[in-house]
Design a protein around this motif. Structure first.
Motif, PDB file in Angstrom:
ATOM      1  N   UNK A 104       0.838  -1.200   0.000  1.00 44.37           N
ATOM      2  CA  UNK A 104       0.000   0.000   0.000  1.00 44.37           C
ATOM      3  C   UNK A 104       0.873   1.250   0.000  1.00 44.37           C
ATOM      4  N   UNK A 105       1.903   1.266   0.847  1.00 40.89           N
ATOM      5  CA  UNK A 105       2.822   2.408   0.899  1.00 40.89           C
ATOM      6  C   UNK A 105       3.549   2.559  -0.440  1.00 40.89           C
ATOM      7  N   UNK A 106       4.005   1.426  -0.991  1.00 42.47           N
ATOM      8  CA  UNK A 106       4.671   1.462  -2.293  1.00 42.47           C
ATOM      9  C   UNK A 106       3.764   1.987  -3.380  1.00 42.47           C
ATOM     10  N   UNK A 107       2.510   1.580  -3.363  1.00 42.00           N
ATOM     11  CA  UNK A 107       1.548   2.074  -4.354  1.00 42.00           C
ATOM     12  C   UNK A 107       1.314   3.568  -4.226  1.00 42.00           C
ATOM     13  N   UNK A 108       1.213   4.044  -2.989  1.00 41.34           N
ATOM     14  CA  UNK A 108       1.014   5.478  -2.767  1.00 41.34           C
ATOM     15  C   UNK A 108       2.228   6.277  -3.241  1.00 41.34           C
ATOM     16  N   UNK A 109       3.424   5.783  -2.931  1.00 41.78           N
ATOM     17  CA  UNK A 109       4.644   6.463  -3.372  1.00 41.78           C
ATOM     18  C   UNK A 109       4.762   6.443  -4.896  1.00 41.78           C
ATOM     19  N   UNK A 110       4.470   5.306  -5.497  1.00 44.60           N
ATOM     20  CA  UNK A 110       4.559   5.191  -6.962  1.00 44.60           C
ATOM     21  C   UNK A 110       3.583   6.135  -7.653  1.00 44.60           C
ATOM     22  N   UNK A 111       2.357   6.235  -7.143  1.00 43.17           N
ATOM     23  CA  UNK A 111       1.399   7.135  -7.790  1.00 43.17           C
ATOM     24  C   UNK A 111       1.811   8.588  -7.625  1.00 43.17           C
ATOM     25  N   UNK A 112       2.414   8.918  -6.482  1.00 40.50           N
ATOM     26  CA  UNK A 112       2.921  10.284  -6.305  1.00 40.50           C
ATOM     27  C   UNK A 112       4.045  10.558  -7.305  1.00 40.50           C
ATOM     28  N   UNK A 113       4.982   9.615  -7.434  1.00 37.30           N
ATOM     29  CA  UNK A 113       6.071   9.791  -8.401  1.00 37.30           C
ATOM     30  C   UNK A 113       5.529   9.882  -9.829  1.00 37.30           C
ATOM     31  N   UNK A 114       4.536   9.072 -10.160  1.00 41.55           N
ATOM     32  CA  UNK A 114       3.930   9.139 -11.493  1.00 41.55           C
ATOM     33  C   UNK A 114       3.309  10.506 -11.740  1.00 41.55           C
ATOM     34  N   UNK A 115       2.667  11.059 -10.722  1.00 42.42           N
ATOM     35  CA  UNK A 115       2.074  12.393 -10.846  1.00 42.42           C
ATOM     36  C   UNK A 115       3.148  13.438 -11.124  1.00 42.42           C
ATOM     37  N   UNK A 116       4.255  13.345 -10.394  1.00 47.14           N
ATOM     38  CA  UNK A 116       5.361  14.277 -10.617  1.00 47.14           C
ATOM     39  C   UNK A 116       5.977  14.063 -11.997  1.00 47.14           C
TER      40      UNK A 116
END
Length: 151
Positions: free
Chosen positions: A88-100
């Motif tokens: 879950x944490x990895x998914x949240x971090x990945x989506x934030x990085x994708x947004x950036x």
């Protein structure tokens, strides 16, 4: 031949060399659209292509749940176990990085060529798996952010 067509041919060759069917297919589709004078579709693809891609990605990810290959018990385990919480944490971090990464590609669209070349290097030398330019752009955006702290 225009520079955009030449670049698409180069991307096609890079995609073939890197064994990346997605890069090769996309370059071919864009070349076909250019050569058949269907390039009026480019603005639509530019504004909605990412959404369409994410739609199909989510559909493929959700099929095991829809077909009951993943049980409710397994889903619950992912909310209560350490591997599940880390996912879950990895998914949240990945989506934030994708947004950036998306922001970076919108500000600097020419960066895509470097992202693709970097992906090819990762495939050839690090036995990497191409997952798309969005994640690569997210990592690049993270690098730019860290670099800005020191400059």
């Amino acid at each position: 031949m225009q520079s955009g067509e030449i670049t698409m041919i180069i991307l096609l060759l890079v995609g073939l060399a890197a064994r990346s069917n997605l890069i090769s297919t996309c370059a071919c589709i864009l070349l076909v659209l250019q050569f058949t004078k269907l390039d009026f579709l480019f603005p639509y693809l530019e504004t909605h292509g990412l959404e369409l891609g994410l739609l199909f990605l989510l559909l493929s990810i959700l099929v095991p749940i829809a077909t009951n290959r993943i049980s409710n018990r397994e889903l619950l385990y992912n909310f209560t176990s350490l591997p599940g919480i880390l996912a879950i944490i990895g998914g949240a971090l990945a989506t934030h990085l994708n947004s950036e990464g998306l922001k970076l590609m919108q500000i600097e669209p020419s960066i895509i060529f470097g992202l693709i070349i970097g992906s090819v290097i990762g495939i050839f030398f690090f036995n990497g798996q191409p997952v798309g330019p969005l994640m690569a752009a997210g990592v690049a955006a993270l690098f730019f952010e860290v670099l800005s702290w020191f400059t």
